[in-house]
Enzyme design. Structure first.
Site, PDB file in Angstrom:
ATOM      1  N   ARG A  78       0.846  -1.203   0.000  1.00  0.00           N
ATOM      2  CA  ARG A  78       0.000   0.000   0.000  1.00  0.00           C
ATOM      3  C   ARG A  78       0.884   1.257   0.000  1.00  0.00           C
ATOM      4  O   ARG A  78       0.591   2.240  -0.674  1.00  0.00           O
ATOM      5  CB  ARG A  78      -0.946  -0.001   1.209  1.00  0.00           C
ATOM      6  CG  ARG A  78      -2.134  -0.939   1.010  1.00  0.00           C
ATOM      7  CD  ARG A  78      -3.182  -0.768   2.097  1.00  0.00           C
ATOM      8  NE  ARG A  78      -2.782  -1.350   3.364  1.00  0.00           N
ATOM      9  CZ  ARG A  78      -3.065  -2.606   3.756  1.00  0.00           C
ATOM     10  NH1 ARG A  78      -3.755  -3.402   2.962  1.00  0.00           N
ATOM     11  NH2 ARG A  78      -2.674  -3.053   4.931  1.00  0.00           N
TER      12      ARG A  78
ATOM     13  N   PHE B  94     -10.350  -6.671  -6.280  1.00  0.00           N
ATOM     14  CA  PHE B  94     -10.342  -7.403  -5.001  1.00  0.00           C
ATOM     15  C   PHE B  94      -9.956  -6.420  -3.892  1.00  0.00           C
ATOM     16  O   PHE B  94      -9.015  -6.628  -3.135  1.00  0.00           O
ATOM     17  CB  PHE B  94      -9.354  -8.578  -5.034  1.00  0.00           C
ATOM     18  CG  PHE B  94      -9.597  -9.543  -6.165  1.00  0.00           C
ATOM     19  CD1 PHE B  94     -10.459 -10.618  -6.010  1.00  0.00           C
ATOM     20  CD2 PHE B  94      -8.968  -9.370  -7.397  1.00  0.00           C
ATOM     21  CE1 PHE B  94     -10.686 -11.511  -7.054  1.00  0.00           C
ATOM     22  CE2 PHE B  94      -9.192 -10.255  -8.443  1.00  0.00           C
ATOM     23  CZ  PHE B  94     -10.052 -11.336  -8.270  1.00  0.00           C
TER      24      PHE B  94
ATOM     25  N   ASP C  74     -15.093  -5.259  -5.605  1.00  0.00           N
ATOM     26  CA  ASP C  74     -15.074  -6.434  -4.721  1.00  0.00           C
ATOM     27  C   ASP C  74     -16.436  -7.116  -4.789  1.00  0.00           C
ATOM     28  O   ASP C  74     -17.459  -6.469  -4.990  1.00  0.00           O
ATOM     29  CB  ASP C  74     -14.748  -6.045  -3.276  1.00  0.00           C
ATOM     30  CG  ASP C  74     -14.198  -7.218  -2.471  1.00  0.00           C
ATOM     31  OD1 ASP C  74     -12.976  -7.279  -2.243  1.00  0.00           O
ATOM     32  OD2 ASP C  74     -15.006  -8.098  -2.077  1.00  0.00           O
TER      33      ASP C  74
ATOM     34  N   ALA D  46     -14.726  -9.803  -9.921  1.00  0.00           N
ATOM     35  CA  ALA D  46     -13.625  -9.189 -10.670  1.00  0.00           C
ATOM     36  C   ALA D  46     -13.399  -9.866 -12.022  1.00  0.00           C
ATOM     37  O   ALA D  46     -13.028  -9.195 -12.992  1.00  0.00           O
ATOM     38  CB  ALA D  46     -12.347  -9.239  -9.837  1.00  0.00           C
TER      39      ALA D  46
ATOM     40  N   CYS E 198      -1.397 -14.623  -2.759  1.00  0.00           N
ATOM     41  CA  CYS E 198      -1.140 -14.950  -1.354  1.00  0.00           C
ATOM     42  C   CYS E 198      -1.303 -16.450  -1.112  1.00  0.00           C
ATOM     43  O   CYS E 198      -1.500 -16.875   0.031  1.00  0.00           O
ATOM     44  CB  CYS E 198      -2.024 -14.130  -0.428  1.00  0.00           C
ATOM     45  SG  CYS E 198      -3.775 -14.353  -0.728  1.00  0.00           S
TER      46      CYS E 198
HETATM   47  N1  SAH Z   1      -6.282  -5.712  -1.225  1.00  0.00           N
HETATM   48  C1  SAH Z   1      -7.094  -5.842  -0.041  1.00  0.00           C
HETATM   49  C2  SAH Z   1      -7.243  -7.281   0.411  1.00  0.00           C
HETATM   50  C3  SAH Z   1      -7.899  -8.194  -0.591  1.00  0.00           C
HETATM   51  S1  SAH Z   1      -8.490  -9.664   0.109  1.00  0.00           S
HETATM   52  C4  SAH Z   1      -6.521  -4.956   1.054  1.00  0.00           C
HETATM   53  O1  SAH Z   1      -5.442  -4.360   0.886  1.00  0.00           O
HETATM   54  O2  SAH Z   1      -7.158  -4.836   2.104  1.00  0.00           O
HETATM   55  C5  SAH Z   1      -9.357 -10.382  -1.198  1.00  0.00           C
HETATM   56  C6  SAH Z   1     -10.729  -9.767  -1.497  1.00  0.00           C
HETATM   57  O3  SAH Z   1     -11.235 -10.404  -2.669  1.00  0.00           O
HETATM   58  C7  SAH Z   1     -11.799  -9.953  -0.443  1.00  0.00           C
HETATM   59  O4  SAH Z   1     -12.296  -8.698  -0.074  1.00  0.00           O
HETATM   60  C8  SAH Z   1     -12.920 -10.766  -1.136  1.00  0.00           C
HETATM   61  O5  SAH Z   1     -14.226 -10.315  -0.789  1.00  0.00           O
HETATM   62  C9  SAH Z   1     -12.646 -10.446  -2.572  1.00  0.00           C
HETATM   63  N2  SAH Z   1     -13.096 -11.428  -3.572  1.00  0.00           N
HETATM   64  C10 SAH Z   1     -13.036 -12.765  -3.523  1.00  0.00           C
HETATM   65  N3  SAH Z   1     -13.447 -13.289  -4.700  1.00  0.00           N
HETATM   66  C11 SAH Z   1     -13.756 -12.245  -5.512  1.00  0.00           C
HETATM   67  C12 SAH Z   1     -14.211 -12.131  -6.861  1.00  0.00           C
HETATM   68  N4  SAH Z   1     -14.405 -13.210  -7.605  1.00  0.00           N
HETATM   69  N5  SAH Z   1     -14.383 -10.903  -7.368  1.00  0.00           N
HETATM   70  C13 SAH Z   1     -14.167  -9.791  -6.626  1.00  0.00           C
HETATM   71  N6  SAH Z   1     -13.738  -9.839  -5.350  1.00  0.00           N
HETATM   72  C14 SAH Z   1     -13.523 -11.052  -4.802  1.00  0.00           C
END
Ligand code: SAH
Length: 392
Positions: free
Chosen positions: A212, A228, A250, A279, A336
């Site tokens: 970030r 995401f 998201d 996404a 991850c």
């Molecule tokens: N980048 C974020 C963390 C991401 S965690 C940060 O810095 O805080 C992953 C995220 O992906 C979660 O919020 C989950 O709700 C979302 N997610 C999971 N599958 C998804 C999809 N198919 N499309 C969009 N979002 C998705």
């Protein structure tokens, strides 16, 4: 020499233990002394019966023993206290506690306490117990955490799906004090609302802090797409760094709502927009007229068996993004999944770049920050990988 039951390793399987790897897989075990209960501390011995160290046993799990000490050092409250104190010291030494009040205080194997995760949000602790061995020590661990941290409160989020492998049901709830519904944390000068009861994992993805900060440094004058997004961590960082706009995508509606609130909290609401969407569908359907795109999906590979399918998911996301983004765009792409290492991840992104027919350079590689220490003996503790790409 010991009151603990013993487990015996197959010939040649003592080498990882001698090299301090904390995991003993079921296939490495030649025998288990009668009456050894799941969750018990055991003395791990080589084929000749020589004691190598202590760990906790769970015959249900593919990782049947997780080592807690090597040699004759006993496993007791004093050992756990020592590990907790050493973990705090690492966070202080690396400056983590200066830049943020939201950090991982205990990172399982990385802090030589396999199965235990503790996150600290403005001195409210959130604990996650992942194994039966730690579950058996739960009261001791809680007492020590209270003693060592004197936290405002302690909450448990042991609702990780992985607990079922250990034969454990999920558990969450208040342990000590009263954790507020929402905690406002600070990270690199920004503020975020964290809901440790209802948020994902323990409430916030503190492991992306360094990325970030990277995004904040490279966002000036750019339009940003944050795929995401969860609660908008990257979007807020980008806007604070001077981004023209940030769009957070998201699939979770509460996450998108929180992303909007986090932008407002930092006085950045006017340039932020949330999109509640999948996404993959979003990428297929839309043009991508952005010049900084963040792809931070959840762990697609939950185990070794799902690595191939996970790679297809990562490839699809990266292919669509690389194919459609503006010339000169930057893409921060992350994985991850512990079962996919940097080598494999880079190959997947290479495949996407080749299929997209665009020139791609890696400008930066990233990992999780210093409050997620990697045990040199257990490279599996390194799980977060990121590549900052330039797409021409
Ligand atoms: N980048 C974020 C963390 C991401 S965690 C940060 O810095 O805080 C992953 C995220 O992906 C979660 O919020 C989950 O709700 C979302 N997610 C999971 N599958 C998804 C999809 N198919 N499309 C969009 N979002 C998705």
């Amino acid at each position: 020499m010991t009151e603990f039951n013993r487990i015996f390793l197959r010939p040649g399987k003592d080498k990882p233990v001698l090299q301090r790897h904390p995991w003993i897989f079921s296939g490495a075990i030649a025998g288990v002394e009668d009456g050894t209960a799941d969750g018990a501390i055991v003395s791990v011995c080589d084929r000749s019966g020589a004691h190598l160290g202590y760990g906790y046993f769970n015959g249900r799990s593919r990782i049947s023993v997780r080592m807690l000490s090597f040699g004759d050092r006993a496993v007791d409250g004093a050992l756990i206290r020592e590990r907790l104190l050493s973990a705090i010291e690492k966070r202080k030494r690396t400056g983590v506690t200066v830049t943020t009040n939201a950090f991982r205080a205990v990172f399982g194997e990385g802090d030589f306490l396999p199965g235990l995760i503790v996150d600290s949000y403005d001195e409210h602790l959130v604990i996650q117990i992942l194994t039966l061995g730690i579950e058996r020590m739960r009261e001791t661990v809680i007492g020590l955490l209270e003693d060592v941290y004197s936290p405002h409160s302690m909450y448990e989020r042991s609702d990780h799906a992985g607990r079922s492998i250990e034969g454990l049901a999920g558990r969450s709830g208040q342990i000590i004090g009263n954790t507020p519904e929402e905690i406002i944390i600070r990270e690199n000068g920004l503020r975020f609302i964290v809901n440790v009861r209802r948020g994902q994992k323990t409430g916030f993805f503190i492991d992306q802090r360094d990325n970030r900060s990277l995004i904040a440094r490279i966002s000036r004058g750019r339009s940003v797409l944050n795929l995401f997004s969860y609660t908008g961590g990257f979007s807020v960082a980008a806007l604070a760094g001077g981004a023209l706009e940030a769009v957070s995508v998201d699939v979770s509606a509460p996450a998108i709502q929180m992303a909007e609130r986090n932008a407002l909290l930092n006085g950045l609401g006017d340039r932020s927009r949330g999109v509640h969407a999948d996404a993959f569908e979003y990428l297929r359907g839309e043009d991508i007229p952005y010049d900084l795109i963040i792809i931070d999906p959840p762990a697609f590979a939950k185990n070794r068996e799902s690595v191939a399918a996970a790679c297809r998911g990562y490839k699809e996301l990266n292919l669509q993004t690389i194919k459609k983004c503006r010339p000169g765009a930057l893409v921060l792409t992350c994985s991850c999944s512990r079962f996919i290492d940097m080598d494999l991840f880079q190959k997947v992104v290479f495949g996407a770049a080749a299929d997209a027919g665009r020139a791609v350079s890696i400008l930066h590689t990233g990992h999780h920050p210093a409050d997620h220490p990697v045990s040199i003996f257990c490279p599996e503790t390194a799980y977060l990988k990121s590549l900052l790409l330039q797409v021409d």
